[in-house]
Design an enzyme around this catalytic site. Structure first.
Site, mmCIF file in Angstrom:
data_model
loop_
_atom_site.group_PDB
_atom_site.id
_atom_site.type_symbol
_atom_site.label_atom_id
_atom_site.label_comp_id
_atom_site.label_asym_id
_atom_site.label_seq_id
_atom_site.Cartn_x
_atom_site.Cartn_y
_atom_site.Cartn_z
ATOM 1 N N TYR A 94 0.877 -1.329 0.058
ATOM 2 C CA TYR A 94 -0.073 0.004 -0.012
ATOM 3 C C TYR A 94 0.903 1.045 0.330
ATOM 4 C CZ TYR A 94 1.113 0.443 4.990
ATOM 5 O OH TYR A 94 1.682 0.379 6.147
ATOM 6 N N CYS A 95 0.479 2.522 -0.315
ATOM 7 C CA CYS A 95 0.981 3.719 -0.269
ATOM 8 C C CYS A 95 -0.178 4.635 0.542
ATOM 9 C CB CYS A 95 1.368 4.397 -1.616
ATOM 10 S SG CYS A 95 -0.035 4.600 -2.637
ATOM 11 N N PHE A 96 -0.049 5.851 0.354
ATOM 12 C CA PHE A 96 -0.859 6.695 1.086
ATOM 13 C C PHE A 96 -2.734 6.574 0.896
ATOM 14 C CE2 PHE A 96 -3.097 10.741 2.251
ATOM 15 C CZ PHE A 96 -2.743 10.663 3.802
ATOM 16 N N TYR A 123 -3.053 3.500 2.924
ATOM 17 C CA TYR A 123 -2.871 3.927 4.439
ATOM 18 C C TYR A 123 -3.982 4.803 4.867
ATOM 19 C CZ TYR A 123 -1.211 6.034 8.883
ATOM 20 O OH TYR A 123 -1.176 6.492 10.052
#
Length: 366
Positions: A94-96, A123
């Site tokens: 995952y990223c933001f 996130y």
């Protein structure tokens, strides 16, 4: 290929490995227990790309990112991701927000023959989910609160019970002015995330009640949610009563002997005692105003003498003097005041061994 997921509950209930490809500065501000940070772009690259995005738009920022992360840099990051995926084939990345960075990482890994699913929403969505779940758990779970004066070894009882959440463990702090531990504390966000996950797991187990240690609003610098502060004050209580001498012994173990071992792990034998001494003296100075000038001076002198003897021959017996006074004259009155503000009924009261037996018996029959 496994599908991307929105099942945040499954991720946290089952401790699914998570690969966080945000920049290190983002990870340091807030992360999830057990997540591994292997960034697509580092802090400096993120800064440059952000400026480019604002000035020239998305495509220019993408082009700059591809230029910055190329050649040997790209190969090194790819290798790190591949190594992680080999060790955690059931994981997700995952990223933001689950957008460009995680999709880029996913595409690059697919080029290398690795089908890596990502967390939809990233996130931000998982953090929002945990905050919602945290408040739901606090509102709906039945709690029981373990009370007792400083030195009753409440935390030792807590960690032995399957239906307990160790708030001080999550905060990496022993919960008093003298409670700092080597390695520091998690960020407030990390503490909240870990607390939410712990309560979600308690709810899934369907225990008759969740056992918590009685805490004030702060554990070190970690702040308990206001809703949990209120609930702690009103929930049923289980009270440990121990003699002052017994509490002096536990405090000696928890504030002197135990931390010294932790400092040895971080700094080695030679520097450990110096670190312990500085921490204890600093803690004493932090409560100077509440102790009063004369009493602070007396206790500080006793502490300095105890540390000097310990440095010579390892003997810790002199520490009992300042601990005895601190418990009787400082912590006990604070405890009496705090208990006067508690409203929950008393379910059981006894020695630490009796309380443990009471809890174990109930656990065996529930």
């Amino acid at each position: 290929m496994r599908d991307n997921t929105r099942d945040y509950l499954d991720l946290f209930l089952n401790d699914i490995p998570l690969l966080d490809v945000r920049a290190p500065v983002e990870f340091s501000k807030g992360a999830f227990p057990g997540a591994t940070n292997l960034a697509l772009i580092n802090d400096d690259e993120r800064h440059q790309i952000g400026i480019c995005y604002k000035q020239q738009g998305q495509q220019a920022a993408i082009d700059l990112g591809n230029k910055l992360v190329s050649g040997a840099e790209r190969d090194a990051r790819m290798q790190a991701w591949q190594d992680w995926w080999q060790a955690n084939p059931e994981g997700y990345l995952y990223c933001f927000r689950g957008g460009l960075r995680s999709q880029t990482t996913q595409a690059w890994l697919q080029e290398a023959g690795i089908d890596a699913p990502l967390v939809t929403g990233g996130y931000k969505a998982m953090r929002t989910f945990l905050l919602e779940q945290l408040e739901q758990c606090i509102a709906t779970l039945p709690f029981e609160i373990l009370c007792g004066r400083t030195g009753c070894a409440k935390t030792r009882v807590i960690v032995a019970q399957p239906n307990a959440v160790d708030l001080e463990g999550l905060a990496h702090h022993r919960g008093s002015a003298f409670g700092r531990r080597p390695g520091g504390q998690p960020s407030q966000i990390d503490f909240e995330n870990a607390l939410a996950i712990a309560l979600i797991k308690m709810r899934a187990q369907q225990y008759p009640a969740v056992l918590l240690e009685d805490e004030s609003k702060l554990i070190g610098r970690c702040h308990l949610p206001f809703s949990l502060q209120d609930k702690i004050k009103s929930q049923p209580r289980i009270i440990i009563n121990e003699s002052l001498e017994s509490r002096v012994q536990v405090t000696l173990e928890d504030y002197v002997a135990g931390p010294l071992q932790e400092y040895r792990q971080h700094f080695g034998d030679q520097e450990a005692l110096q670190q312990l001494g500085e921490a204890l003296l600093s803690a004493m100075d932090r409560i100077k105003r509440r102790l009063g000038g004369l009493r602070h001076q007396q206790l500080r002198q006793q502490l300095e003498e105890a540390l000097a003897v310990q440095a010579i021959n390892g003997d810790t017996e002199l520490h009992r003097e300042w601990i005895h006074t601190l418990l009787a004259d400082y912590y006990d009155p604070m405890y009496d005041y705090m208990m006067s503000k508690r409203e929950g009924e008393v379910l059981f009261e006894g020695s630490r061994d009796e309380v443990s037996a009471f809890l174990n018996e109930r656990a065996a029959t529930s």
